[in-house]
Structure formats: structure tokens, C-alpha cells
Design a protein around this motif. Structure first.
Motif, PDB file in Angstrom:
ATOM      1  N   ARG A   1     -11.125   2.817  -1.990  1.00 48.99           N
ATOM      2  CA  ARG A   1     -10.382   3.057  -0.937  1.00 48.99           C
ATOM      3  C   ARG A   1      -9.993   1.453  -0.178  1.00 48.99           C
ATOM      4  O   ARG A   1     -10.914   0.887  -0.026  1.00 48.99           O
ATOM      5  CB  ARG A   1     -10.791   4.051   0.210  1.00 48.99           C
ATOM      6  CG  ARG A   1     -10.896   5.395  -0.329  1.00 48.99           C
ATOM      7  CD  ARG A   1      -9.692   5.796  -0.849  1.00 48.99           C
ATOM      8  NE  ARG A   1      -8.575   5.815  -0.059  1.00 48.99           N
ATOM      9  CZ  ARG A   1      -8.178   6.817   0.809  1.00 48.99           C
ATOM     10  NH1 ARG A   1      -9.059   8.076   0.884  1.00 48.99           N
ATOM     11  NH2 ARG A   1      -7.091   7.069   1.547  1.00 48.99           N
ATOM     12  N   GLY A   2      -8.658   1.298   0.188  1.00 56.36           N
ATOM     13  CA  GLY A   2      -8.547   0.075   0.774  1.00 56.36           C
ATOM     14  C   GLY A   2      -8.320  -0.989  -0.166  1.00 56.36           C
ATOM     15  O   GLY A   2      -8.165  -2.176  -0.021  1.00 56.36           O
ATOM     16  N   GLY A   3      -7.875  -0.608  -1.475  1.00 49.99           N
ATOM     17  CA  GLY A   3      -8.147  -1.687  -2.462  1.00 49.99           C
ATOM     18  C   GLY A   3      -6.828  -2.383  -2.724  1.00 49.99           C
ATOM     19  O   GLY A   3      -6.924  -3.116  -3.669  1.00 49.99           O
ATOM     20  N   SER A   4      -5.851  -2.052  -2.179  1.00 47.48           N
ATOM     21  CA  SER A   4      -4.602  -2.792  -2.114  1.00 47.48           C
ATOM     22  C   SER A   4      -4.985  -4.301  -1.736  1.00 47.48           C
ATOM     23  O   SER A   4      -4.389  -5.455  -2.199  1.00 47.48           O
ATOM     24  CB  SER A   4      -3.392  -2.391  -1.481  1.00 47.48           C
ATOM     25  OG  SER A   4      -3.143  -1.033  -1.663  1.00 47.48           O
ATOM     26  N   ASP A   5      -5.944  -4.697  -0.829  1.00 46.70           N
ATOM     27  CA  ASP A   5      -6.248  -5.779  -0.400  1.00 46.70           C
ATOM     28  C   ASP A   5      -6.798  -6.632  -1.506  1.00 46.70           C
ATOM     29  O   ASP A   5      -6.317  -7.925  -1.921  1.00 46.70           O
ATOM     30  CB  ASP A   5      -7.269  -5.948   0.658  1.00 46.70           C
ATOM     31  CG  ASP A   5      -6.858  -5.581   1.980  1.00 46.70           C
ATOM     32  OD1 ASP A   5      -5.830  -5.568   2.203  1.00 46.70           O
ATOM     33  OD2 ASP A   5      -8.122  -5.224   2.816  1.00 46.70           O
TER      34      ASP A   5
ATOM     35  N   THR B   1      -2.049   8.721   0.697  1.00 46.96           N
ATOM     36  CA  THR B   1      -2.919   8.682  -0.211  1.00 46.96           C
ATOM     37  C   THR B   1      -3.895  10.134  -0.142  1.00 46.96           C
ATOM     38  O   THR B   1      -4.264  10.576  -1.079  1.00 46.96           O
ATOM     39  CB  THR B   1      -4.044   7.433  -0.138  1.00 46.96           C
ATOM     40  OG1 THR B   1      -3.108   6.335  -0.094  1.00 46.96           O
ATOM     41  CG2 THR B   1      -4.994   7.211  -1.346  1.00 46.96           C
TER      42      THR B   1
ATOM     43  N   PHE C   1      -3.589  -1.362  -5.490  1.00 49.20           N
ATOM     44  CA  PHE C   1      -4.725  -0.278  -5.463  1.00 49.20           C
ATOM     45  C   PHE C   1      -5.126   0.230  -6.829  1.00 49.20           C
ATOM     46  O   PHE C   1      -6.069   0.657  -6.946  1.00 49.20           O
ATOM     47  CB  PHE C   1      -4.378   0.933  -4.811  1.00 49.20           C
ATOM     48  CG  PHE C   1      -5.044   2.033  -4.379  1.00 49.20           C
ATOM     49  CD1 PHE C   1      -6.589   1.839  -4.133  1.00 49.20           C
ATOM     50  CD2 PHE C   1      -4.974   3.441  -4.389  1.00 49.20           C
ATOM     51  CE1 PHE C   1      -7.479   2.857  -3.811  1.00 49.20           C
ATOM     52  CE2 PHE C   1      -5.817   4.284  -4.093  1.00 49.20           C
ATOM     53  CZ  PHE C   1      -6.939   4.019  -3.858  1.00 49.20           C
TER      54      PHE C   1
ATOM     55  N   GLU D   1       1.031   4.130  -4.034  1.00 47.87           N
ATOM     56  CA  GLU D   1       1.318   2.899  -3.981  1.00 47.87           C
ATOM     57  C   GLU D   1       2.690   2.446  -5.109  1.00 47.87           C
ATOM     58  O   GLU D   1       3.534   1.877  -4.768  1.00 47.87           O
ATOM     59  CB  GLU D   1       0.335   1.894  -4.661  1.00 47.87           C
ATOM     60  CG  GLU D   1      -0.694   1.439  -3.681  1.00 47.87           C
ATOM     61  CD  GLU D   1      -1.469   2.389  -2.657  1.00 47.87           C
ATOM     62  OE1 GLU D   1      -1.555   3.725  -3.141  1.00 47.87           O
ATOM     63  OE2 GLU D   1      -1.764   2.006  -1.764  1.00 47.87           O
TER      64      GLU D   1
ATOM     65  N   LYS E   1      -2.174  10.084   5.933  1.00 50.34           N
ATOM     66  CA  LYS E   1      -1.695   8.928   4.880  1.00 50.34           C
ATOM     67  C   LYS E   1      -1.391   9.575   3.508  1.00 50.34           C
ATOM     68  O   LYS E   1      -2.122  10.614   3.011  1.00 50.34           O
ATOM     69  CB  LYS E   1      -3.154   7.796   4.693  1.00 50.34           C
ATOM     70  CG  LYS E   1      -3.500   7.133   5.862  1.00 50.34           C
ATOM     71  CD  LYS E   1      -4.743   6.583   5.284  1.00 50.34           C
ATOM     72  CE  LYS E   1      -4.643   5.300   4.439  1.00 50.34           C
ATOM     73  NZ  LYS E   1      -5.715   4.385   4.449  1.00 50.34           N
TER      74      LYS E   1
ATOM     75  N   SER F   1       0.763  -1.220   0.078  1.00 53.56           N
ATOM     76  CA  SER F   1       0.079  -0.068   0.232  1.00 53.56           C
ATOM     77  C   SER F   1       1.057   1.121   0.023  1.00 53.56           C
ATOM     78  O   SER F   1       1.916   0.981   0.265  1.00 53.56           O
ATOM     79  CB  SER F   1      -0.721  -0.017   1.376  1.00 53.56           C
ATOM     80  OG  SER F   1      -1.868  -0.862   1.111  1.00 53.56           O
ATOM     81  N   ALA F   2       0.336   2.345   0.050  1.00 50.53           N
ATOM     82  CA  ALA F   2       0.899   3.571  -0.007  1.00 50.53           C
ATOM     83  C   ALA F   2       1.451   3.750   1.670  1.00 50.53           C
ATOM     84  O   ALA F   2       0.704   3.351   2.519  1.00 50.53           O
ATOM     85  CB  ALA F   2       0.163   4.832  -0.318  1.00 50.53           C
TER      86      ALA F   2
HETATM   87  N1  ASP Z   1      -3.789   3.841  -0.345  1.00 55.30           N
HETATM   88  C1  ASP Z   1      -5.261   3.282  -0.503  1.00 55.30           C
HETATM   89  C2  ASP Z   1      -5.997   3.712   0.339  1.00 55.30           C
HETATM   90  O1  ASP Z   1      -5.533   4.355   1.387  1.00 55.30           O
HETATM   91  C3  ASP Z   1      -5.376   1.920  -0.766  1.00 55.30           C
HETATM   92  C4  ASP Z   1      -4.769   0.816   0.254  1.00 55.30           C
HETATM   93  O2  ASP Z   1      -4.340   1.262   1.026  1.00 55.30           O
HETATM   94  O3  ASP Z   1      -5.462  -0.277   0.297  1.00 55.30           O
HETATM   95  O4  ASP Z   1      -7.165   3.734   0.487  1.00 55.30           O
END
Ligand code: ASP
Length: 442
Positions: free
Chosen positions: A187-191, A54, A173, A119, A52, A41-42
Motif C-alpha cells: 500500500r502506498g506503492g505509487s511512490d 483503492t 502501484f 491507478e 479511497k 495514484s488512484a
Molecule cells: N492506491 C494505492 C494505495 O492506496 C497506492 C498509492 O496510493 O500509492 O495504497
């Protein structure tokens, strides 16, 4: 690709927030040679109140797109990366990259492009630190023109590319659309990227490294020190995360579930903890536990409809649901009686939507009474152990009754792995406590 186990390791932003965390990540990856593909992730928050990367990128790009001076905001982002590179003592110069990104901001390359650079740059640093190849996600993660993810094309391209890289870092991401424009996941898409890479690599395991040691049986903000969940099935996780048990992005389950690859949630700061295993089926792990977890959410409304002889009126339910559908609302549950029907919806509908639903149903279905009632909380008690254990529902209801709480709705799905109950929002926390105490001996 060589034979033997292949693990995908995805690290969240808090695991890559500064050089110290990067070192920790490096030691985790190098401790196991099968950890061949890493998805970063970032950089996340380093301390409470930190921002963060992002979010910094979104903010900076907003300034740029409004034609304002964004050089200070951009310099702060640069500094986050420069500090990491310097503290790691890496021989890596990203100044050309920063220049390119700055230019792209000037020319309004899009907020997805902007956010994805978090990322991208972190991936460059991680690849350098590990001595892994850098594989740009834009080349291998593909979206359709309408912005939805193209799973099959991605899988073909990515699995082919991975055969050419023994070890690689693939930033999370984002990916690209057919015309090359960068597109991010939610958001959170690196998963999600981690899961996609796991599928394409035919991985034996997808390790998702974060800052908690897996899932807990209940929300720690409500239940004090809840037990950790050692093993959970994909199906149970769907039920719990739908109810708000976070940690993993919901959409990240699909690619690995499709391929039958387990996910292991691990804690970067406590690598010795086994974390939570998410598996296709858990018969080999099963022990005494009847329930796996409890989750819940406030903010629901019940649309209560009464009509004499409703049960004999063919098409009544369809007509009600058609009106709800026309308003673009989704319903969560549908508890019904002989002459009554309840439709549970999220309360965050506009007044306009509510009015249209009420008027539409009155007109088409001619009910005796119809009303919306707000302030409902739903609680899901989830456990594969419930399928074989008799009396679980009785225990849930007794616990709630003993706590002097009125149950507003009951729903047990056909899979029998969850019981969902509705209570007044004011009883929500008390009900969670009561159920947890019933099933987890204190
Ligand atoms: N950096 C992106 C976010 O903050 C994706 C991630 O962290 O999964 O949503």
C-alpha cells in the motif's frame, strides 16, 4: 530522449481525488516543460469519511470472489471516474475498460489486479487531460515469479520504452509477473513507481506531490506547529522513517538513492511552498542546524539477560540472537553491559514466540536472570549536523533529565547521525517536547 532536465512528477491520491484537483495537477505539470513523466495514484478521499478508490476496489473484489453480487459496489467506483471525466469536460469513454474489469472480477482475476485498476483508470484520465502518452505499468514494471520486484529487468525495459515517449503518464502501484499476472507493491506503492521511473529516465529530480509541504521536524500531533525540514539526506530520512515519520513510502528511496537523484516533496494545494528536498549529501545546503528531525515510536520490549562473566563467554551474543532468529523475530537494538545484555524487540510478538525465546535462551545460555519488560518507547534524534557539533548528546540528556524523565537505553549508531534513546511509554510525549524545545528555539 532529448537532452535537458527531466523531472518525474508523482501525484498522490488526495491530489487526484476530483476534477478540481486534476486541474491543479494539470497547471503544475504544464508550468514546467521538464515535467515529462507523470505517475498518478488512484483517486483518494475528497472529504473526511470518504473512501479511497483503492479501498473500494478491494471491497468490491472481495464481494466478487465470495460469489456475492458486486454490481452496486462496482457502480460506485465507475461513478467516481465518470464524475471526474464529466467535470473536466473530457472527451473520454471508459465504458469498455469498465466492462473488461467487471468481467475480470467475475473470473477472479486476483485482488492485486483489482486494486491496480485504480491507478490504471486514473492514468488514462490524466494522460487524456495532459495530452501525454499512456504507458501501462504492466508492460514496464516487472516482478519475479515469487512476487518480489525485479529492479534490473524493469530498468532495462523501462529506460528503453521511455526513449520512445517524449511525455507519458505511467500509473503507479503495479506491474506484472513473468506470466503477465498483475502484481502490486505494498500500500502506498505509487511512490515506489515514481522512484523507479526517475531512475530509468535518468531524471534530474523526482517531485513527489502530496497534501503536505514536506517533512516536519517532529510529529505535529505531539509538538505544536513544528518547523518544516528544508533539506534532509537519504540516510537521515531512513532513520526518521524507520521510526514512523511517514509521508513517503520507505521503499521508494532505494531506486533514486541508487542513482543519486534528489526527491522533492511538494504540496499540490500550495505549489508555491518549496517543500522538503531529499538529497544524497547535503554539504552544499548545510547551515546552523544541529538536528534535522526527531521521531519516535511506542510498542517496544526489552529482553533483559544477566549472567556472571558474560563478557568472557565466547559466542554468548550469537547464541542469544540465533534463538531470536529461529523464532522469526527481528531485533531493533542491542545495548549491552559487562555481564548484561538487552535486546530490544517490537512488542507485537505472540505469547508463543515470547515463551520460546525465554525457554530457548534459558536452555542454551543458562543466564542468571532473564525477563521481558514491555512499555518502552524509542526516540531517534537525527541530524547530519551532529557529526561536527560537540555536546549534542549532552544537550539531549540534559533536556530529558530536566523534564524529570528516566532514560532506559542509549544507542548512538557508528554514523553518528542519530542518537536513539529508550524511555517508558508514559514519558514518550514529554520527552519529545523536551528534546524539540532544546534544539528549536521557541
Ligand atoms: N492506491 C494505492 C494505495 O492506496 C497506492 C498509492 O496510493 O500509492 O495504497
Amino acid at each position: 530522449m532529448n537532452a535537458g532536465p527531466v523531472k518525474i512528477v508523482k501525484f498522490g491520491g488526495s491530489s487526484l481525488a476530483d476534477a478540481e484537483h486534476f486541474r491543479q495537477v494539470q497547471s503544475i505539470i504544464t508550468a514546467d516543460p521538464s515535467r515529462r513523466y507523470a505517475v498518478p495514484s488512484a483517486p483518494g478521499k475528497r472529504y473526511d469519511g470518504d473512501i479511497k478508490v483503492t479501498d473500494m476496489l478491494y471491497h468490491c473484489y472481495n464481494l466478487a470472489s465470495e460469489g456475492e453480487d458486486f454490481s452496486d459496489a462496482f457502480a460506485k467506483i465507475e461513478r467516481r471516474y465518470q464524475d471526474i471525466i464529466r467535470d473536466l469536460g473530457l472527451d473520454l469513454d471508459l465504458s469498455n475498460e469498465f466492462e473488461t474489469i467487471k468481467n475480470a472480477f467475475h473470473y477472479h482475476a486476483g485482488s492485486d489486479y483489482a486494486a491496480s485498476r485504480g491507478e490504471y483508470l486514473n492514468g488514462k484520465i490524466l494522460a487524456k487531460l495532459l495530452g501525454y502518452d499512456f504507458l501501462d505499468a504492466a508492460k514496464v514494471i516487472k516482478f519475479y515469479d515469487d512476487g518480489t520486484f525485479d529492479a534490473e529487468k524493469t530498468n532495462i525495459i523501462l529506460s528503453d520504452r521511455l526513449t520512445r515517449h517524449e511525455r507519458a503518464v505511467i500509473p503507479g502501484f503495479y506491474g506484472s509477473m513473468p506470466n503477465g499476472t498483475i502484481k502490486t507493491f505494498a500500500r502506498g506503492g505509487s511512490d515506489i513507481t515514481g522512484s523507479i521511473v526517475a531512475r530509468a529516465a535518468g531524471a534530474t529530480l523526482y517531485e513527489n506531490w502530496t497534501d503536505v509541504s514536506g517533512f516536519l521536524m517532529a510529529d505535529p500531533r505531539i509538538v505544536k506547529d513544528p518547523c518544516a525540514i528544508e533539506v534532509i539526506t537519504y540516510q537521515e530520512l531512513r532513520e526518521l522513517s524507520y521510526m514512523g515519520a511517514g509521508v513517503l513510502h520507505e521503499d521508494s528511496i532505494f531506486p533514486v538513492r541508487f542513482a543519486g537523484i534528489p526527491i522533492n516533496i511538494r504540496n499540490t494545494n500550495k505549489p508555491e511552498d518549496p517543500g522538503t528536498m531529499i538529497v544524497p549529501s547535503a554539504t552544499e545546503y548545510d547551515r546552523e542546524k544541529v538536528i534535522t528531525g526527531i521521531a519516535g515510536k511506542k510498542g517496544f520490549s526489552v529482553l533483559q539477560i544477566e549472567k556472571d562473566q558474560m563478557n568472557a563467554e565466547i559466542g554468548f551474543g550469537r547464541r542469544v540472537l540465533e534463538i531470536i532468529e529461529k523464532e522469526g523475530a527481528t531485533f531493533e537494538h542491542l545495548p549491552s553491559g559487562i555481564d548484561t545484555m538487552g535486546v530490544i524487540l517490537s512488542s507485537d510478538m505472540s505469547e508463543h514466540t515470547r515463551k520460546n525465546i525465554l525457554n530457548g535462551i534459558c536452555e542454551v545460555c543458562e543466564p542468571e536472570t532473564i525477563s521481558f519488560e514491555d512499555g518502552i518507547a524509542l526516540i531517534a534524534v537525527v541530524g547530519r549536523g551532529m557529526v561536527r557539533a560537540k555536546g549534542t548528546a549532552a544537550r539531549v540528556f540534559r533536556a530529558i533529565a530536566d523534564a524529570d524523565i528516566n532514560i532506559r537505553m542509549i544507542d548512538q549508531g557508528s554514523s553518528e547521525i542519530s542518537i536513539i534513546i529508550g524511555v517508558n511509554e508514559t514519558d514518550f510525549e514529554k520527552a519529545l517536547h523536551a528534546i524539540y524545545a532544546e534544539f528549536v528555539p521557541q
